[in-house]
Design an enzyme around this catalytic site. Structure first.
Site, mmCIF file in Angstrom:
data_model
loop_
_atom_site.group_PDB
_atom_site.id
_atom_site.type_symbol
_atom_site.label_atom_id
_atom_site.label_comp_id
_atom_site.label_asym_id
_atom_site.label_seq_id
_atom_site.Cartn_x
_atom_site.Cartn_y
_atom_site.Cartn_z
ATOM 1 N N ASP A 498 0.808 -1.222 0.000
ATOM 2 C CA ASP A 498 0.000 0.000 0.000
ATOM 3 C C ASP A 498 0.839 1.269 0.000
ATOM 4 O O ASP A 498 0.436 2.280 -0.555
ATOM 5 C CB ASP A 498 -0.834 0.045 1.293
ATOM 6 C CG ASP A 498 -2.143 -0.687 1.152
ATOM 7 O OD1 ASP A 498 -2.507 -1.020 0.019
ATOM 8 O OD2 ASP A 498 -2.791 -0.928 2.182
HETATM 9 C C1 GLC Z 1 -1.378 -2.698 4.789
HETATM 10 C C2 GLC Z 1 -2.660 -3.407 4.441
HETATM 11 C C3 GLC Z 1 -2.422 -4.575 3.521
HETATM 12 C C4 GLC Z 1 -1.157 -4.409 2.763
HETATM 13 C C5 GLC Z 1 0.014 -4.384 3.679
HETATM 14 C C6 GLC Z 1 1.301 -3.974 3.007
HETATM 15 O O1 GLC Z 1 -1.510 -1.913 5.892
HETATM 16 O O2 GLC Z 1 -3.586 -3.657 5.432
HETATM 17 O O3 GLC Z 1 -3.503 -4.653 2.671
HETATM 18 O O4 GLC Z 1 -1.017 -5.420 1.825
HETATM 19 O O5 GLC Z 1 -0.255 -3.576 4.806
HETATM 20 O O6 GLC Z 1 1.280 -2.676 2.565
#
Ligand code: GLC
Length: 811
Positions: A498
């Site tokens: 994300d």
């Molecule tokens: C985030 C999300 C998840 C994501 C992960 C890595 O906070 O909840 O969907 O894949 O962490 O970014």
């Protein structure tokens, strides 16, 4: 079924004699690991438990703080809470007042910070028991959320140890939220809330007034206005619905006027800042024990609530309901049990990881760190991996629920909220693929191909129903339509990570990880297309997969590892030429997991991981961390270096490293990684690690952080489910496949063997693996019900019977 836990005074004694496992100065595991017992309220950060059924839940910490909700822990939060893990001030409290001495204290550590003579909190699956002693009063508060009602039960048992008669008052306290948890504009929100007292039911009712049309509200606050109640099983001496009356002027929860003075003013109505407090007076002779039962719940209608209140007024029913709750969880987890030589592995796999995934992430979707209340498209699909060996029909429901949140163009909500249905359509490029990905797992587990024909509408066309198969095709086809001229998938606003939120905003940046992920889905989905007699699609996906693999290896290989992505300006991320973010974990592990690399590159990529990324507490997400915000990367570069996705250990990603090592048959390395991230092992150094030892954190700080090794967001989405999944499927190597159950252990060589009891397609398999030659992988012999089979795949039986599987490892 194994011996269940009953929280009765006499039986508590026997728990103390039980073996304490993995004890630190803060606590230990008991009951063979199905309980965690906290010995002091002063853990380095709040350590919480989550009590929930699919509709109702609460999170509570060892200090007694926390909050409750109905169906959506953010949009319909029942009680107010502020996320402040340092002061930890918000909760539902119980005070005790000695009316002779006018002393008062809280029966939890908060809010009075009571200096208990004795303190213990027991966390189990579905319940919490607080056991304290102070000023001659022993208190045992048992809290649970039954599986079948929108309530939480607080059974308060008091015993007079003082040798003198005691005249006591118990006061409860909670503050109504009844809607969006972020009701910071309280002076506005409170005007919608109204309380009343029902004398027949001994209950305060609270409602946040609703109108059937949503309309515009000037704060823009979206919510589901709710109705709550708080009751007690005896006629209370007083009740209170007004915060001002309870606190008096400028007092705090440490010294509320009502408790100081020992009486409530019986005020409810529309003009308050609404709370609920009930007062019960009790006198206790020396050694006398009395029990009071309080309920907090969601009011689904007066008749049903009255029924619940009456039922729970009877202590025998309360005991029965507690037992039912404990049995519910025991039964829920019973289809899969393991026994290995490593108790840490057993405790996590048998109890806490699955509990974290199911209670914490699928039902509660909240905890002390990540609270969302909504469904993350990729998040809860990953979490629903935990249902597969237990109740795969719940994975099925989850897949179909997510399919309903897809748009006709194939895109999906990144997240959406049940109850309000508010959602966010983003340019995240992987979310939609988790639907076919989980469908493939579900098919392997169940062989239930009927799911593909389930008709589900689209979120932007409620009258347009298509089969799940078509939903999956739309998802895959949309990703295939977003390719770069070099034949690589575009990263858009981010993929699994994300925080890589700015890498491809102009639709030029590419993602190698997404390439690996997509490749695996394409190659596996071909079979589904053929099953659906969709030969043209199958051929097309096969071709696309081959082209993609070629492009990944032509443009994605950096010499010793795969790059992670390219930015909109064409520059690589995760290359030796980068100053920061030179090598990324997911770009290597998924090349192995999804077979995009040839054997040489697979081993080279993982050797680079071991050399550069594997640190004391597991493999970090990438190295080195970004030291200053980078507008071409996104918000992960805004995190402090080493924290979360900015170069920390991320549990999902570390689990994928375990899987990749198992695929390469590097069993010792796989277990080494497991051990380095294992919360129980990490928890043995609690003043470094800080967080709960019984659940996984999403992350722990990497070497670029000054808190290197500190555990991050616990009860995190995906992390419990993935560690559970790789433990069973890859370390023990018991995997559901289309044609049977694969037995392919990849274990530490010094294990003498292990046992697994697993339900698979309606039959139960008792698998006993022996390892006389102390190998890490490889099977010499496999017997199914006494008959030797020349394969490590146990054929599907589906006969509802118990089957014995004997396995001898060796090569
Ligand atoms: C985030 C999300 C998840 C994501 C992960 C890595 O906070 O909840 O969907 O894949 O962490 O970014």
């Amino acid at each position: 079924m194994e011996k269940s836990v009953v929280s009765d005074l006499q039986q508590l004694e026997s728990y103390y004699q039980q073996e304490k496992m993995f004890e630190t100065k803060y606590g230990f595991f008991g009951q063979g690991g199905r309980e965690y017992i906290i010995k002091t309220p002063l853990t380095p950060v709040p350590w919480v438990n989550i009590l929930t059924n699919p509709d109702y839940g609460c999170v509570i910490s060892q200090t007694g703080c926390g909050y409750s909700w109905w169906k959506n822990s953010v949009m319909c939060r029942l009680t107010r809470w502020v996320q402040d893990l340092v002061t930890e001030e918000w909760g539902k409290f119980i005070y005790l007042r000695d009316n002779t001495t006018r002393d008062y204290w809280s029966l939890f550590y908060k809010p009075c910070q009571t200096k208990f003579d004795k303190f213990e909190v027991r966390y189990g699956l579905g319940y919490v028991v607080y056991h304290t002693e102070y000023k001659g009063i022993e208190s045992i508060i048992t809290m649970f959320v039954p599986p079948d009602a929108p309530i939480e039960v607080w059974k308060v048992k008091l015993r007079n140890l003082s040798g003198e008669e005691k005249d006591l008052s118990v006061f409860t306290y909670l503050e109504w939220c009844l809607g969006n948890s972020e009701d910071i504009h309280r002076e506005f929100q409170r005007t919608f809330i109204e309380t009343s007292f029902d004398e027949n039911l001994n209950a305060i009712f609270a409602t946040k007034r609703k109108i059937p049309v949503p309309g515009f509200i000037s704060t823009g606050l979206k919510e589901y206005p709710g109705d709550g109640f708080h009751s007690v099983n005896v006629p209370p001496a007083g009740y209170e619905g007004d915060k001002r009356n309870f606190f008096g002027l400028y007092n705090t929860a440490m010294n509320p006027q009502a408790v100081v003075e020992g009486r409530l003013k019986n005020k409810v109505g529309k003009w308050n800042d609404s709370i609920a407090s009930l007062q019960v007076n009790i006198s206790l002779q020396p050694d006398e024990v009395k029990e009071i039962v309080f309920l907090l719940g969601y009011d689904q209608g007066r008749e049903e609530t009255a029924r619940l209140i009456k039922y729970y007024s009877d202590l025998n029913n309360v005991k029965e309901a507690l037992q039912k709750t404990i049995n519910f969880w025991e039964e829920f987890i019973s289809p899969l049990r393991i026994e290995t030589p490593d108790p840490v592995f057993n405790i996590l796999t048998n109890y806490w990881l699955r509990y974290q995934a199911i209670a914490g992430r699928i039902w509660a979707r909240t905890a002390y760190y990540q609270y969302s209340g909504g469904y993350g498209f990729r998040d809860q699909l990953q979490d629903s991996l935990a249902f597969l060996p237990l109740k795969p029909e719940l994975t099925r429901n989850q897949i179909l629920l997510h399919a309903r949140h897809q748009f006709t163009d194939g895109a999906v909500y990144h997240w959406w909220h049940p109850l309000t249905e508010m959602g966010a359509k983003t340019n995240m490029t992987d979310d939609l693929l988790w639907m076919p990905y989980l469908t493939l797992f579900y098919l392997d587990e169940t062989g239930d191909y009927s799911i593909l024909d389930e008709k589900v509408p689209y979120v932007d066309a409620s009258d347009q129903e298509e089969t799940l198969y078509q939903h999956c095709i739309r998802a895959i086809d949309l990703v295939l339509s977003r390719f770069s001229p070099r034949g690589l998938p575009l990263i858009g606003e981010g993929d699994w990570n994300d925080g890589m939120s700015a890498v491809g905003l102009n639709w030029k940046g590419e993602s190698i990880w997404l390439g690996h992920f997509l490749y695996g889905i394409l190659t596996r989905f071909v079979e589904i297309c053929r099953y659906k007699k969709d030969e043209a699609k199958a051929d097309n996906y096969l071709q696309k997969a081959e082209d993609l693999k070629k492009a990944i290896n032509e443009h994605g290989w950096d010499g010793e590892w795969y790059i992670r992505a390219t930015r909109d300006d064409g520059k690589p991320i995760g290359s030796k030429n980068c100053e920061e973010g030179k090598i990324f974990l997911n770009a290597q592990t998924w090349a192995v997991i999804n077979d995009t690399a040839d054997d040489t590159r697979k081993s080279q990529a993982m050797e680079s991981v071991e050399k550069i990324l594997l640190k004391d507490y597991g493999p970090i997400l990438f190295y080195p961390a970004y030291k200053k915000p980078d507008p071409m990367i996104g918000y992960l570069s805004r995190y402090a270096p080493g924290v979360r996705e900015n170069g920390g250990v991320y549990t999902h990603a570390a689990c994928w490293a375990i899987q990749a090592e198992c695929i390469l048959k590097k069993a010792d390395m796989a277990y080494e990684i497991y051990s380095r991230i294992c919360p129980i092992k990490r928890g043995m150094n609690p003043d470094l690690y800080w967080v709960e030892p019984y659940v996984t954190p999403g992350n722990s700080d990497g070497p670029d952080s000054e808190n290197y090794g500190r555990g991050g967001w616990t009860w995190y989405t995906g992390s419990g489910a993935w560690l559970f999944h790789v433990s069973i499927n890859w370390i023990l190597g018991i995997r559901a496949e289309k044609d049977g159950l694969r037995i392919d252990p990849c274990i530490p060589g010094d294990w003498k063997g292990f046992k697994v009891k697993r339900t698979f397609r309606g039959a139960v398999y008792e698998i006993e693996v022996e390892n006389p030659d102390k190998v890490s992988w490889g099977l010499k012999e496999l017997y199914l019900d006494g008959n030797k089979i020349d394969s490590n795949l146990i054929p599907v039986k589906s006969d509802g019977k118990l089957h014995e599987v004997k396995v001898v490892m060796g090569r």
